[in-house]
Motif scaffolding. Structure first.
Motif: not given
Length: 184
Positions: A116-127, A83-94
């Motif tokens: 273009n409004g969709r996630p390409l990659d996600i990066t979690p916190p370092a630890s 979920m985008d924390l600004e717009t509260y829009e939800q995304f389904h990613v593989p």
């Protein structure tokens, strides 16, 4: 447009109708001929890799990727719901969008590379700090394996921990390498 001589690791471009990220590149200058750039790209949608060579004057279409804070909500089949924390829009990613998704816990905030409004990659916190659900007991004197044993975390990921760590303890894990960093 970006010149192929400006390619660097991590540069994202659009070619052949798909989105690609430069994984590695090499400039080659041959005796009498012109310079060439040989680059390896990873497809941002499918994960496949391809190696291409370009003449030094060629251009590629660069893309603008913005970084946003996203919250991991829950798994759904072979996808993750963010979920985008600004717009509260939800995304389904593989689930295989990133190697580090095995360390994600519900409610965790991650960085999302958006195009273009969709996630390409996600990066979690370092630890991250995760609870150990299951690990075999450590046997005194068993140092053949370097003094470590496998431990299953609450997210299902398996990491190597020291022999003295027991089930129910919370440990800190590096999400980039999957290594045990210490007790939390």
């Amino acid at each position: 447009m970006i010149s192929v001589t400006d390619l660097r690791n991590g540069t994202k471009v659009k070619m052949d109708g798909a989105l690609w990220q430069c994984v590695e590149y090499q400039h080659q200058k041959i005796g009498r001929g012109g310079a060439k750039v040989v680059a390896k790209f990873r497809n941002l949608e499918t994960g496949s890799t391809v190696e291409r060579s370009f003449n030094s004057g060629e251009k590629l279409e660069d893309i603008y990727v913005e970084t946003k804070d996203l919250q991991y909500l829950y798994p759904e089949g072979d996808e993750l719901v963010l979920m985008d924390l600004e717009t509260y829009e939800q995304f389904h990613v593989p689930r295989d969008i990133s190697e580090a998704t095995r360390f994600l816990k519900e409610g965790m905030t991650v960085q999302g590379a958006m195009y273009n409004g969709r996630p390409l990659d996600i990066t979690p916190p370092a630890s991250v700090e995760l609870k150990i659900v299951d690990t075999p007991p450590g046997v005194r004197g068993d140092t053949v394996s370097g003094g470590t044993k496998p431990a299953t975390l609450e997210t299902g990921a398996v990491v190597q921990v020291p022999l003295f760590v027991n089930p129910g303890e919370t440990v800190r894990v590096d999400t980039r390498t999957g290594e045990y960093l210490g007790r939390a």
